[in-house]
Scaffold this active site. Structure first.
Site, mmCIF file in Angstrom:
data_model
loop_
_atom_site.group_PDB
_atom_site.id
_atom_site.type_symbol
_atom_site.label_atom_id
_atom_site.label_comp_id
_atom_site.label_asym_id
_atom_site.label_seq_id
_atom_site.Cartn_x
_atom_site.Cartn_y
_atom_site.Cartn_z
ATOM 1 N N ASP A 42 0.823 -1.209 0.000
ATOM 2 C CA ASP A 42 0.000 0.000 0.000
ATOM 3 C C ASP A 42 0.862 1.266 0.000
ATOM 4 O O ASP A 42 1.630 1.501 0.935
ATOM 5 C CB ASP A 42 -0.889 -0.056 1.259
ATOM 6 C CG ASP A 42 -2.008 0.944 1.235
ATOM 7 O OD1 ASP A 42 -2.023 1.802 0.333
ATOM 8 O OD2 ASP A 42 -2.881 0.873 2.128
ATOM 9 N N ASP A 45 -10.567 4.089 -1.203
ATOM 10 C CA ASP A 45 -11.177 3.101 -0.312
ATOM 11 C C ASP A 45 -12.697 3.072 -0.436
ATOM 12 O O ASP A 45 -13.354 4.113 -0.494
ATOM 13 C CB ASP A 45 -10.820 3.419 1.147
ATOM 14 C CG ASP A 45 -9.351 3.141 1.426
ATOM 15 O OD1 ASP A 45 -8.583 2.964 0.470
ATOM 16 O OD2 ASP A 45 -8.985 3.100 2.612
ATOM 17 N N GLY A 97 -5.136 3.544 -7.847
ATOM 18 C CA GLY A 97 -5.352 3.789 -9.279
ATOM 19 C C GLY A 97 -4.468 4.870 -9.869
ATOM 20 O O GLY A 97 -4.618 5.210 -11.046
HETATM 21 C C1 GLA Z 1 -5.383 2.292 2.897
HETATM 22 C C2 GLA Z 1 -5.924 1.155 2.037
HETATM 23 C C3 GLA Z 1 -6.925 0.361 2.837
HETATM 24 C C4 GLA Z 1 -6.262 -0.179 4.086
HETATM 25 C C5 GLA Z 1 -5.642 0.952 4.899
HETATM 26 C C6 GLA Z 1 -4.788 0.437 6.050
HETATM 27 O O1 GLA Z 1 -6.360 3.208 3.206
HETATM 28 O O2 GLA Z 1 -6.491 1.645 0.856
HETATM 29 O O3 GLA Z 1 -7.461 -0.686 2.062
HETATM 30 O O4 GLA Z 1 -5.294 -1.124 3.721
HETATM 31 O O5 GLA Z 1 -4.825 1.767 4.085
HETATM 32 O O6 GLA Z 1 -4.209 1.453 6.778
#
Ligand code: GLA
Length: 757
Positions: free
Chosen positions: A509, A572, A551
């Site tokens: 991430d 998200d 994205g």
């Molecule tokens: C981001 C990701 C989420 C999750 C959080 C964890 O927001 O997009 O899916 O993994 O981090 O902190």
């Protein structure tokens, strides 16, 4: 004369009515006039500051989508607006003003006329020395609606004068800014205090006897209300009232009243429950309506049925683990003919393990037998360089537990994955998201777990013993989005540790990598994922590589190049129709890039009890919206990762997740993704080509009201008399010459398979 008087009176009446209409103002929408500047200067909070040179911005979408791609850090929003005293004077309740900004990614401080009116950020101690301070110790509150309430008499408010709202935002990484709605100013109204809470589940007995509880609450600390609550349950087609009751309610401030009711309904005929509270003095009505859950998935037969993927990829010489998903009463005895050398099958559990010795494509014939019958099915095992040949299916901790995930909750998920029968339909991953990392690395730089995960290897052994797989999470930046340690400058070391622990899946991430990237160029966006690709090539284990960077830079165009098995295409998701539908129906350009082992990821599922931890609530998606969600994700060949507490799965949700004909659309071996082929008014049709030449087609109705949706064979590139099968009901509807038209519930779907008989 008389006539004239009457005329005047009439005129006066009309005038009065018009005047009355004009003389009320319920809400002031702050939709235009927002100014934006990135950077940070406390002078910008001053009402007198001249922001004329600042750029305009919209407050309902991320700044990334408005020309500030890749910008992380501080930025300010400002707006000037006149606040008519009429807003206060025409309100029923005149004591408090509210400013609703929506959600802000990540944290904010909001000033009205130069004075702070609210702020949102969670402070956590900086976890590692040498890391720049500006983002590390503030945890995101991106998912919180900013609603700031002030007494109407507060001197910070300029009634009938100019007001300046200044919002100082800090974005830790990824998307940034105000992003969910048009901000608005209004008086706090009865509707802000009176809550009809119908979130709890419908309990069902004998498939027809429903019990439900609703709660009516008054959240005001000051105002008392009186009125009556009507509860009504209506079967939609043919229309029939199944339940209708009124109750007088004395709703004192700070009180709540629970109403439990029972009714009988058919499980397959959709019904709607409507709860209406009418306030006695104003006659204002507050209502909530919700569909009663209806189950479309037929129960599986008692005889065995083998489900799940028809193709499975692995690399020779690496640990192999595949649990044959099969329904039917236990015990079931499994057999597998033609297994590659190096693999063995446990005939009782149906788990295939070992290490494939030689590369090749192996056609394996699986058999499952019990006292009621036998089922056979082919599984193609491709031992080469490709994995995740069908979209991963499983569970991830984020949408339910958020940062409060721990060992017990992960074990519980694995347990329920098995005991609910989900694993018998192909659900196999148990993925730990953010929140497992220790605050410091070992002196040799090795990553460690925090106290919530005392034994990661032990946990993975237990998950593997069930034939399930374990996933983990990290960031290419120094910190994860949740403020935990990331893998920056420890990439290879971390992957080695994951392999040692027996990890099968890595979600990687972006988060704080924005502070490392030099700029927002494609080269910089790709860099951390290329680095991890090179590291993954050296991993002594098959680890599904999941890219998460929302994205940016059209990741779908280069996700395959960095050898991602899947890549998040969006920000998200949350459990609302807007979030789910915006994301799902927004996947219009990515379809060309999906292929076996290369999947677009529109984020995890939001059915069941979710909440981003530790407090959970049942999904806010209605029943029809949930059918839409699952159908659309399957059409999109999306990874299916449940984000709910598996210990709280009710009958409806379990049926929603265990329809093998629907799941087969997601898992189809051809690996194509559905394309939007029609979008007219609120009707949309999405079609996915399947391996056998037929099409999976979703006919969606995005309107709140029921309506007709149709698709012609020409739209699908097909011709001739074709069979249409309802996949949720697992029933053929019939043969049609050149088109198919059907009634679709509001926010609902009819998912069919169209092809030769
Ligand atoms: C981001 C990701 C989420 C999750 C959080 C964890 O927001 O997009 O899916 O993994 O981090 O902190």
């Amino acid at each position: 004369m008389k006539k004239m008087v009457l005329g005047c009176l009439l005129m006066a009446g009309i005038f009065f009515a018009c005047a009355k209409k004009q003389a009320s103002l319920e809400s002031l929408r702050l939709d235009t006039g927002w100014k934006f500047q990135y950077g940070d200067d406390l002078k910008w909070l001053e009402p007198g500051f001249d922001d004329a040179s600042w750029k305009s911005i919209l407050p309902d979408r991320l700044w990334e989508n408005q020309g500030y791609n890749g910008y992380d850090g501080y930025a300010w929003y400002r707006i000037r607006f006149r606040l008519p005293a009429l807003l206060r004077d025409s309100a029923v309740l005149k004591d408090s003003l509210q400013i609703v900004l929506g959600k802000i990614d990540d944290t904010d401080q909001t000033f009205l006329n130069g004075r702070l009116i609210g702020q949102n950020a969670v402070t956590v101690p900086a976890t590692q020395a040498g890391i720049p301070e500006n983002f590390t110790h503030i945890r995101t509150t991106y998912d919180l609606v900013r609603r700031y309430v002030l007494p109407a008499a507060d001197p910070r408010i300029q009634w009938d004068g100019e007001n300046v709202l200044a919002v100082r935002v800090h974005d830790h990484g990824g998307g940034g800014g105000l992003y969910t709605q048009v901000p608005a100013v209004s008086m706090v109204d009865m509707k802000d205090y009176i809550r009809i809470d119908a979130m709890g589940p419908f309990e069902v007995r004998d498939r027809t006897e429903y019990t439900k509880e609703v709660t009516l609450a008054n959240h005001s600390g000051l105002h008392d209300f009186k009125g009556s609550l009507n509860i009504r349950v209506v079967q939609i087609r043919p229309e029939k009232i199944l339940y209708n009751q009124n109750a007088a309610v004395d709703l004192g401030h700070g009180t709540s009243h629970a109403f439990k009711f029972q009714f009988t309904a058919s499980p397959t005929d959709p019904c709607r429950a409507v709860y209406t509270f009418i306030e006695e003095k104003t006659k204002k009505a507050f209502y909530t309506r919700q569909p009663v859950p209806y189950v479309l998935t037929p129960a599986p037969p008692e005889s065995p049925r083998i489900n799940g993927p028809k193709v499975y990829g692995c690399r020779p010489g690496r640990d192999f683990l595949f649990r044959i998903p099969a329904t039917g009463i236990r015990p079931i005895t499994f057999a597998a003919e033609g297994l590659p050398e190096g693999l063995r099958l446990d005939a009782n559990s149906g788990v295939i393990s070992g290490k494939v010795r030689k590369p090749g494509t192996y056609d394996v014939l699986l058999t499952a037998a019990n006292g009621k019958g036998t089922d056979k099915r082919n599984l193609k095992i491709e031992a080469g360089d490709r994995i995740a040949l069908t979209p991963p299916m499983g569970w991830n901790s984020w949408n339910c537990w958020g940062l409060s995930v721990d060992d017990a909750r992960v074990r519980e998920a694995a347990d329920f994955m098995e005991s609910t029968g989900l694993a018998d339909h192909g659900w196999s991953f148990i993925n730990i998201d953010d929140g497992w990392e220790a605050p410091k690395r070992k002196s040799n730089g090795e990553i460690e777990t925090n106290e919530k995960f005392p034994d990661m290897k032990g946990l993975s052994d237990d998950v593997h013993a069930r034939g399930l797989k374990l996933g983990i999470y990290s960031s290419p930046g120094p910190y994860t989005c949740g403020g935990y340690l990331g893998s920056y400058q420890h990439e290879l070391q971390d992957v080695k540790t994951y392999a040692k622990w027996g990890i099968d899946y890595l979600k990687y991430d972006w988060c704080s990598y924005g502070t490392i990237a030099k700029d927002a160029s494609l080269e910089e966006l790709k860099k951390p994922y290329e680095l991890m690709r090179d590291v993954m090539r050296k991993a002594p284990r098959d680890i599904v590589y999941s890219l998460c960077q929302y994205g940016m830079g059209n990741v779908w165009e280069w996700g395959a190049e960095v050898e991602g098995n899947l890549w998040r295409t969006t920000g998200d998701i949350t459990d609302t129709w807007k979030s789910m539908a915006d994301i799902g129906f927004g996947q219009t350009v990515q379809w060309e890039f999906a292929a076996p082992g290369r999947w677009n990821d529109p984020d995890m599922l939001v059915v069941g009890w979710v909440g981003w931890g530790p407090r959970l609530h049942p999904t806010q998606l209605s029943v029809n919206e949930q059918y839409t969600h699952i159908s659309l994700w399957c059409l999109l060949s999306a990874p299916l990762l449940l984000g709910c507490d598996l210990s709280k799965l009710d009958d409806f949700t379990l049926n929603l997740l265990t329809n093998d004909e629907v799941l087969a659309v997601d898992q189809d071996p051809l690996g194509r993704q559905a394309k939007q082929i029609l979008a007219v008014d609120s009707s949309q049709v999405w079609a996915k080509q399947l391996e056998d030449g037929s099409r999976a087609v979703g006919l969606f109705n995005l309107d709140r009201d029921d309506g007709k949706v149709s698709v012609s064979w020409a739209d699908l590139g097909l011709s001739g008399g074709l069979n249409v099968r309802d996949l949720w009901r697992q029933q053929d509807i019939g043969t049609f010459a050149d088109k198919f038209e059907t009634e679709v519930y509001g926010h609902g779907v009819v998912l069919v398979r169209i092809g030769p008989e």
